[in-house]
Design an enzyme around this catalytic site. Structure first.
Site, PDB file in Angstrom:
ATOM      1  N   GLY A 117       0.858  -1.252  -0.079  1.00  0.00           N
ATOM      2  CA  GLY A 117      -0.076   0.001  -0.069  1.00  0.00           C
ATOM      3  C   GLY A 117       0.774   1.288   0.119  1.00  0.00           C
ATOM      4  O   GLY A 117       2.084   1.012   0.419  1.00  0.00           O
ATOM      5  N   GLY A 194      -6.308  -8.668  -6.499  1.00  0.00           N
ATOM      6  CA  GLY A 194      -5.166  -8.329  -6.972  1.00  0.00           C
ATOM      7  C   GLY A 194      -4.304  -9.444  -6.336  1.00  0.00           C
ATOM      8  O   GLY A 194      -4.849 -10.471  -6.151  1.00  0.00           O
ATOM      9  N   ARG A 217     -12.776  -3.038  -9.664  1.00  0.00           N
ATOM     10  CA  ARG A 217     -12.899  -1.818 -10.646  1.00  0.00           C
ATOM     11  C   ARG A 217     -13.224  -2.348 -12.136  1.00  0.00           C
ATOM     12  O   ARG A 217     -14.212  -1.952 -12.732  1.00  0.00           O
ATOM     13  CB  ARG A 217     -11.554  -0.893 -10.991  1.00  0.00           C
ATOM     14  CG  ARG A 217     -11.786   0.683 -10.227  1.00  0.00           C
ATOM     15  CD  ARG A 217     -10.635   1.432 -10.723  1.00  0.00           C
ATOM     16  NE  ARG A 217      -9.825   1.879  -9.531  1.00  0.00           N
ATOM     17  CZ  ARG A 217      -8.761   2.033  -9.539  1.00  0.00           C
ATOM     18  NH1 ARG A 217      -8.097   2.295 -10.633  1.00  0.00           N
ATOM     19  NH2 ARG A 217      -8.019   2.552  -8.696  1.00  0.00           N
ATOM     20  N   ARG A 276      -6.562  -1.971   4.575  1.00  0.00           N
ATOM     21  CA  ARG A 276      -6.134  -0.912   5.668  1.00  0.00           C
ATOM     22  C   ARG A 276      -7.221  -0.626   6.415  1.00  0.00           C
ATOM     23  O   ARG A 276      -8.561  -0.796   5.935  1.00  0.00           O
ATOM     24  CB  ARG A 276      -5.957   0.324   4.885  1.00  0.00           C
ATOM     25  CG  ARG A 276      -4.270   0.340   4.051  1.00  0.00           C
ATOM     26  CD  ARG A 276      -3.422   0.451   4.862  1.00  0.00           C
ATOM     27  NE  ARG A 276      -2.223   0.437   4.205  1.00  0.00           N
ATOM     28  CZ  ARG A 276      -1.450  -0.627   4.123  1.00  0.00           C
ATOM     29  NH1 ARG A 276      -1.852  -1.851   4.301  1.00  0.00           N
ATOM     30  NH2 ARG A 276      -0.169  -0.440   3.274  1.00  0.00           N
ATOM     31  N   HIS A 324      -1.769  -5.988  12.567  1.00  0.00           N
ATOM     32  CA  HIS A 324      -1.008  -5.773  11.176  1.00  0.00           C
ATOM     33  C   HIS A 324       0.187  -6.518  11.126  1.00  0.00           C
ATOM     34  O   HIS A 324       1.596  -5.928  10.914  1.00  0.00           O
ATOM     35  CB  HIS A 324      -0.753  -4.184  11.158  1.00  0.00           C
ATOM     36  CG  HIS A 324      -0.637  -3.769   9.655  1.00  0.00           C
ATOM     37  ND1 HIS A 324      -0.808  -2.390   9.294  1.00  0.00           N
ATOM     38  CD2 HIS A 324      -0.516  -4.342   8.433  1.00  0.00           C
ATOM     39  CE1 HIS A 324      -0.949  -2.360   7.917  1.00  0.00           C
ATOM     40  NE2 HIS A 324      -0.472  -3.689   7.313  1.00  0.00           N
ATOM     41  N   ILE A 325      -0.054  -7.950  11.203  1.00  0.00           N
ATOM     42  CA  ILE A 325       1.165  -8.698  10.809  1.00  0.00           C
ATOM     43  C   ILE A 325       1.171  -9.403   9.262  1.00  0.00           C
ATOM     44  O   ILE A 325       1.969 -10.369   9.318  1.00  0.00           O
ATOM     45  CB  ILE A 325       1.202  -9.857  11.866  1.00  0.00           C
ATOM     46  CG1 ILE A 325      -0.159 -10.575  11.922  1.00  0.00           C
ATOM     47  CG2 ILE A 325       1.723  -9.137  13.167  1.00  0.00           C
ATOM     48  CD1 ILE A 325       0.033 -11.915  12.849  1.00  0.00           C
ATOM     49  N   SER A 327       2.412  -9.130   6.443  1.00  0.00           N
ATOM     50  CA  SER A 327       3.811  -9.506   5.729  1.00  0.00           C
ATOM     51  C   SER A 327       4.827  -9.963   6.684  1.00  0.00           C
ATOM     52  O   SER A 327       5.976  -9.963   6.312  1.00  0.00           O
ATOM     53  CB  SER A 327       3.925  -8.388   4.817  1.00  0.00           C
ATOM     54  OG  SER A 327       4.375  -7.394   5.636  1.00  0.00           O
TER      55      SER A 327
END
Ligand SMILES: *[C@@H]1O[C@H](CO)[C@@H](O)[C@H](O)[C@H]1NC(C)=O
Length: 359
Positions: A117, A194, A217, A276, A324-325, A327
């Site tokens: 991001g 994605g 999209r 996010r 938020h682990i 990666s």
């Protein structure tokens, strides 16, 4: 005044001169030591450092670029270190400020964000200043997809409540107690097919999912190959037993999960967020979980981060939250560091970025 001859001072000068001579004679390939690269944090993998050291003069912050330290001590450190730097390796989700860019001066040619991001990177400002930007997509898809699956299991099998029982020693043992939901036979809806979204589908192949659907999209060729059907957001919300958010944060996707969209979800639906925090209106999510409008949620990302330990979301039994682990594995963080470093090498050697955001 007496001029005292200081021989010790001559030693570095001598080494400096011999270095110049050595590099001139050996002609070290592309060694451009006059270019300075700043690493924004004191915790950057050795593998990435090695790549940068081979080509540049590396300057690294003594502080961590995360949390309070990142916002306070490290901010000053970075403002002091950045003048004259040609590239910046940006670790963490703190915003890249105009102040920092102003301090850098005209040498700054590129920023390598060590994340997929880049909503924190002030893209418009970089574009206006002609500064290139790269990110680290793809290399982290596997690790993040693993966490998405982990959250699906944790939320559907009520890990928060069940761990609470183990910790308190008060087990509710029974044939019909604390029953959860299964992935088997479910419809899994991916918002954002994605790299991460596609890997989630691949990971789930052994779970006997009934149907994969996705929105975004536009329809993607990879969707067909994975047997996932492209549908509208409303259609996805109405059908999915699991809704997986794997979409970047943009002005279009901000707060896309809100009271309206939560109201369109099934009552047994489980919301997973590995994108996010700001994709979700957390007040609306709290209400939906509290009133059992939806079944459960599993989040790897929140607003803010860290989430205060007395935050109301943490009072709910039907939510499972990770810090938020996505990666955060040794292999993936190393791969991200090397990719970020190689993007810097390419940019400063006038070659195309490997994973460009702004070329
Ligand atoms: C909720 O999200 C949807 C879809 O992203 C959007 O169209 C709508 O305007 C949002 N509603 C609110 C109340 O924010």
């Amino acid at each position: 005044m007496v001029l005292k001859r200081d021989n010790t001072r001559m030693v570095p000068v001598f080494i400096f001169i011999s270095c110049i001579l050595t590099s001139a004679t050996t002609n070290a390939p592309h060694k451009m030591n006059n270019q300075k690269v700043l690493i924004s944090s004191n915790d950057f993998p050795e593998t990435g450092l090695k790549v940068l050291h081979e080509h540049f003069t590396v300057v690294q912050s003594r502080f961590n670029n995360f949390g309070e330290e990142g916002l306070k001590e490290n901010k000053e450190e970075l403002l002091n270190l950045i003048p004259g730097c040609s590239a910046l390796v940006w670790i963490s989700h703190h915003p890249i400020t105009k102040e920092l860019l102003d301090k850098a001066g005209p040498n700054l040619k590129m920023i390598a964000a060590a994340s997929a991001g880049y909503n924190h990177c002030n893209v418009e400002e970089l574009k206006a200043r002609g500064i290139k930007l790269s990110n680290t997509p793809n290399v982290l898809s596997s690790a993040v997809a693993d966490i998405a699956v982990a959250l699906m299991l944790a939320a559907s099998r009520r890990f928060t409540e069940n761990l609470g029982q183990v910790r308190s020693g008060l087990w509710r043992i029974g044939f019909q107690y604390e029953l959860g939901q299964e992935i088997r036979g479910s419809t899994v809806g991916i918002i954002g097919l994605g790299g991460i979204g596609q890997t989630v589908v691949k990971r789930l192949v052994g779970f006997e999912v009934e149907k994969f659907i996705y929105t975004g999209r536009k329809e993607k060729p990879e969707g067909k190959a994975l047997g996932a059907e492209f549908v509208s957001l409303d259609n996805l919300l109405a059908q999915s037993d699991f809704v997986v958010l794997a979409v970047p944060l943009t002005t279009e996707t901000k707060l896309m999960i809100n009271s309206t969209t939560l109201g369109k979800m099934k009552q047994n639906a489980i919301l997973i967020n590995v994108g996010r925090g700001d994709l979700v209106d957390q007040d609306a999510l709290y209400d939906a979980l509290k009133s059992r409008r939806i079944y459960a949620a599993g989040l790897d990302v929140t607003t803010p981060e860290p989430l205060p330990k007395d935050h109301k979301l943490l009072t709910l039994p039907n939510i499972f939250i990770l810090p938020h682990i996505g990666s955060a594995t040794e292999r993936t963080r190393s791969d991200m560091a090397v990719l970020a470093a190689n993007n810097v090498v390419n940019a400063l050697q006038g070659k195309p970025l490997i994973t460009p955001v702004l070329q």
